[in-house]
Scaffold this motif. Structure first.
Motif, PDB file in Angstrom:
ATOM      1  N   ARG B 192       0.858  -1.193   0.000  1.00  0.00           N
ATOM      2  CA  ARG B 192       0.000   0.000   0.000  1.00  0.00           C
ATOM      3  C   ARG B 192       0.886   1.233   0.000  1.00  0.00           C
ATOM      4  O   ARG B 192       1.965   1.233   0.620  1.00  0.00           O
ATOM      5  CB  ARG B 192      -0.913  -0.017   1.229  1.00  0.00           C
ATOM      6  N   MET B 193       0.425   2.263  -0.689  1.00  0.00           N
ATOM      7  CA  MET B 193       1.222   3.480  -0.842  1.00  0.00           C
ATOM      8  C   MET B 193       0.281   4.678  -0.685  1.00  0.00           C
ATOM      9  O   MET B 193      -0.770   4.716  -1.329  1.00  0.00           O
ATOM     10  CB  MET B 193       1.838   3.437  -2.248  1.00  0.00           C
ATOM     11  N   LYS B 271      -2.159  -1.373  -3.578  1.00  0.00           N
ATOM     12  CA  LYS B 271      -3.130  -0.372  -3.131  1.00  0.00           C
ATOM     13  C   LYS B 271      -2.465   0.985  -3.066  1.00  0.00           C
ATOM     14  O   LYS B 271      -1.414   1.128  -2.438  1.00  0.00           O
ATOM     15  CB  LYS B 271      -3.692  -0.775  -1.774  1.00  0.00           C
ATOM     16  N   VAL B 272      -3.092   1.929  -3.724  1.00  0.00           N
ATOM     17  CA  VAL B 272      -2.508   3.267  -3.816  1.00  0.00           C
ATOM     18  C   VAL B 272      -3.600   4.289  -3.544  1.00  0.00           C
ATOM     19  O   VAL B 272      -4.714   4.159  -4.045  1.00  0.00           O
ATOM     20  CB  VAL B 272      -1.918   3.526  -5.224  1.00  0.00           C
ATOM     21  N   THR B 273      -3.280   5.306  -2.735  1.00  0.00           N
ATOM     22  CA  THR B 273      -4.142   6.480  -2.663  1.00  0.00           C
ATOM     23  C   THR B 273      -3.254   7.707  -2.815  1.00  0.00           C
ATOM     24  O   THR B 273      -2.067   7.671  -2.481  1.00  0.00           O
ATOM     25  CB  THR B 273      -4.974   6.549  -1.364  1.00  0.00           C
ATOM     26  N   GLN B 292       3.935   0.841   2.654  1.00  0.00           N
ATOM     27  CA  GLN B 292       3.730  -0.336   3.512  1.00  0.00           C
ATOM     28  C   GLN B 292       4.172  -1.556   2.709  1.00  0.00           C
ATOM     29  O   GLN B 292       3.731  -1.747   1.576  1.00  0.00           O
ATOM     30  CB  GLN B 292       2.256  -0.462   3.901  1.00  0.00           C
ATOM     31  N   PHE B 293       5.054  -2.360   3.298  1.00  0.00           N
ATOM     32  CA  PHE B 293       5.641  -3.479   2.562  1.00  0.00           C
ATOM     33  C   PHE B 293       5.116  -4.828   3.044  1.00  0.00           C
ATOM     34  O   PHE B 293       4.729  -4.992   4.211  1.00  0.00           O
ATOM     35  CB  PHE B 293       7.167  -3.480   2.729  1.00  0.00           C
ATOM     36  N   GLN B 294       5.192  -5.786   2.133  1.00  0.00           N
ATOM     37  CA  GLN B 294       4.879  -7.184   2.443  1.00  0.00           C
ATOM     38  C   GLN B 294       6.012  -7.791   3.268  1.00  0.00           C
ATOM     39  O   GLN B 294       5.783  -8.527   4.212  1.00  0.00           O
ATOM     40  CB  GLN B 294       4.793  -7.932   1.104  1.00  0.00           C
ATOM     41  N   ASN B 295       7.242  -7.457   2.890  1.00  0.00           N
ATOM     42  CA  ASN B 295       8.430  -8.035   3.528  1.00  0.00           C
ATOM     43  C   ASN B 295       9.236  -6.940   4.207  1.00  0.00           C
ATOM     44  O   ASN B 295       9.177  -5.783   3.796  1.00  0.00           O
ATOM     45  CB  ASN B 295       9.294  -8.733   2.479  1.00  0.00           C
ATOM     46  N   PRO B 296      10.002  -7.292   5.226  1.00  0.00           N
ATOM     47  CA  PRO B 296      10.732  -6.254   5.959  1.00  0.00           C
ATOM     48  C   PRO B 296      11.805  -5.571   5.106  1.00  0.00           C
ATOM     49  O   PRO B 296      12.401  -6.186   4.230  1.00  0.00           O
ATOM     50  CB  PRO B 296      11.367  -7.010   7.126  1.00  0.00           C
TER      51      PRO B 296
END
Lengths: 377, 377
Positions: B192-193, B271-273, B292-296
């Motif tokens: 998400r961004m 996901k982007v806003t 926001q990331f899936q992986n660290p």
């Protein structure tokens, strides 16, 4: 030498097309105030020659704030000059430990070090100190108050009971953000908030506003810009907020938003991140705020909630592409909210994007402080 | 009448203190180009008198783009005037259906309706059309390309094979954002961004830059500002992007960011806003990007990744409070990234905040299009 009372003389008159708010919305303390009119409190304004100090006077006057006497306090440099307020001339006095004898309420806006040196002295003499600096905001036992948001934090504090206290005014960007976010938070509980700010020159004082104007003239004339207040060119440019950067990579302005929100909402779980940027605008901040909620809240309900929120005005005309701008809220009391829409990056009605504008000197500083003082009467 | 080739003549020379990039970083096509130098493609520049059109010429020249011939195309209004390019004078020709006979590569930047009317005509004549408008960006079969990000989308497309095609240049804010976000996305997968933009006048063309300058002079002289391009005062103000607002409350500029990101990353789940705001800056955009990331992905690793990313420069000096500014990237090829820090609103190393600046006319438009053309050779 006489210092006429004209807040940020040349600059805002030119760059703001909006006249000062014609009839400022009063907080519902008219009756209390009336009874005090004759025997109102003795006020001191600390830092009266600064941008916020001058706005204190304007707000006191606009709101018919009752007072028995008023002291104009500033540094030695300004002492001895005269200042005109409500058709009377006052001598600016140098701030000393003795300045607070006989004072009931002191409005401080002279920087953190002055607050640290003189705030406790004043409080120990029974003065209610409303402090606009960051000096005491995060201290336990110091209420951090936005009257529309957490008036309960002032419970038990009253002028004239012989007991002084320090009450902190939140940072301007926190006030402006929370004026809009709180009514939504109350309804759906904000879990996480991502804020990007568009901050005006005024946050750095009258000299910064003057520098922006001067630089703009210079750049338009093809001259190199004068950089005294900021190290970057400000005219036709923007830059990361000038507050010192902390070890975690956030600057102090951003961490104020994170920490003050938690204290004001009395919610240590709320997650906040902020990126604070200075833009070449004179006196009102804008903020792009992305909200993630615990409970669903659709955009129509959000608009309705905001329309009914005290101190908030909704400007959200999609057809006309008319939304809040810093210029439109300049010299106004209300914080304006628009671009209210369901966040497409979140499922269902658990997210909203909003855009908020508020006058940094007024609701972001002087007005909020005077409202606090009104609640103490 | 002669139109000297000087992109945005008065304005950017004054407001940008940075001279044009002294030695533009070349894409690694030098060898291919060398072999074409004698027999390079025949180029057409459509919309050559506009802000991006003029920048096309500057970029072609800076990058020693090989060409056998070059056609300067514009509307009837500009036809017949002459334009100087690489020490030769060219006559500006009126754009018609016949303009593309014998042309190999056409760079379009004359608005969506011109692209719609003439892009397919050119492609049907075997021309490789690189289109800067939004007309075809979301069309199936039209590659939407940032050369550093998704060069694979150009596979199989080559100038001189007799087959034309339309290739779309993404929107300026998408390009600038993804130049920084993609290297991080490749490493940790962006879930998400949340983007807030600080967009320059140049995105609305040369006339908007001139209006900002004119308005600023007027406001400083105490005169009412001339509002021809934008309906709001732009000088010392900012406002929600002027693109039309869609039924979901987002404006078109914002939805471009949402949709183009998905297409360029070939990831319909991301996901982007976005909240897009115009600020009184001349020619470079800034963007506050929360990831926001899936992986660290920790911030040191992120910095290292960005330092090694092509077309990206890291400006992130916390001690000196020195981070990217629009002015610093004006007339530069590279996108600058700074304020790289772990997002305190997310647990562990699953979030970052970054601040990105890029020249809207250059990497946001002309340079990216010319890079695409280079890849087609």
């Amino acid at each position: 030498m006489s210092t006429a009372f004209s807040p940020i003389p040349r600059v805002h008159l030119r760059t703001s097309l909006s006249p000062p708010h014609p009839s400022p919305r009063h907080f519902p303390f008219a009756r209390i105030r009336a009874s005090l009119q004759e025997s109102g409190p003795s006020i001191a304004v600390v830092g009266v020659t600064g941008a916020v100090g001058q706005e204190f006077l304007r707000v006191l006057s606009d709101r018919d704030f009752p007072y028995r006497s008023i002291k104009m306090l500033a540094s030695k440099r300004s002492a001895g000059r005269s200042i005109s307020f409500q058709d009377k001339d006052y001598l600016i006095e140098e701030l000393t430990g003795d300045s607070f004898d006989g004072v009931d309420v002191a409005l401080f806006s002279a920087g953190g070090s002055i607050s640290k040196a003189f705030g406790p002295v004043a409080a120990s003499k029974g003065v209610m100190v409303v402090d606009n600096s960051s000096a005491f905001r995060m201290d336990d036992g110091v209420p951090l108050v936005i009257p529309e948001v957490n008036p309960e934090a002032l419970e038990g504090l009253k002028v004239g009971k012989g007991k002084g206290a320090i009450i902190a005014n939140p940072n301007c960007s926190t006030i402006i953000c929370l004026m809009a976010a709180t009514p939504l938070h109350r309804h759906a509980t904000v879990k996480r908030m991502v804020v990007s700010t568009y901050q005006a020159a005024s946050g750095a004082g009258a000299a910064a506003m003057e520098e922006l104007e001067l630089q703009t003239r210079e750049v338009l004339e093809g001259k190199p810009p004068t950089c005294n207040i900021f190290k970057e060119q400000y005219a036709f440019n923007l830059f990361s907020h000038n507050a010192p950067v902390l070890p975690n990579g956030y600057n102090e302005e951003e961490m104020k938003m994170v920490k003050e929100t938690r204290k004001i909402w009395n919610d240590s779980n709320v997650k906040v991140t902020a990126t604070c940027i200075r833009v070449p605008v004179m006196r009102a901040h804008a903020e792009s705020v992305n909200l993630q909620f615990q409970n669903p809240l659709d955009e129509d309900k959000a608009k309705e909630i905001l329309k009914n929120a005290p101190g908030v005005v909704v400007i959200d005309d999609r057809a006309a592409n008319h939304f809040p701008t810093p210029l439109e809220v300049s010299n106004k009391d209300d914080v304006a909210v628009g671009r209210i829409r369901r966040d497409v990056s979140q499922d269902g009605n658990y997210g909203l994007d909003i855009f908020v504008c508020g006058d940094q000197i007024r609701k972001g500083a002087a007005l909020n402080a005077v409202q606090i003082a009104e609640m103490l009467l």
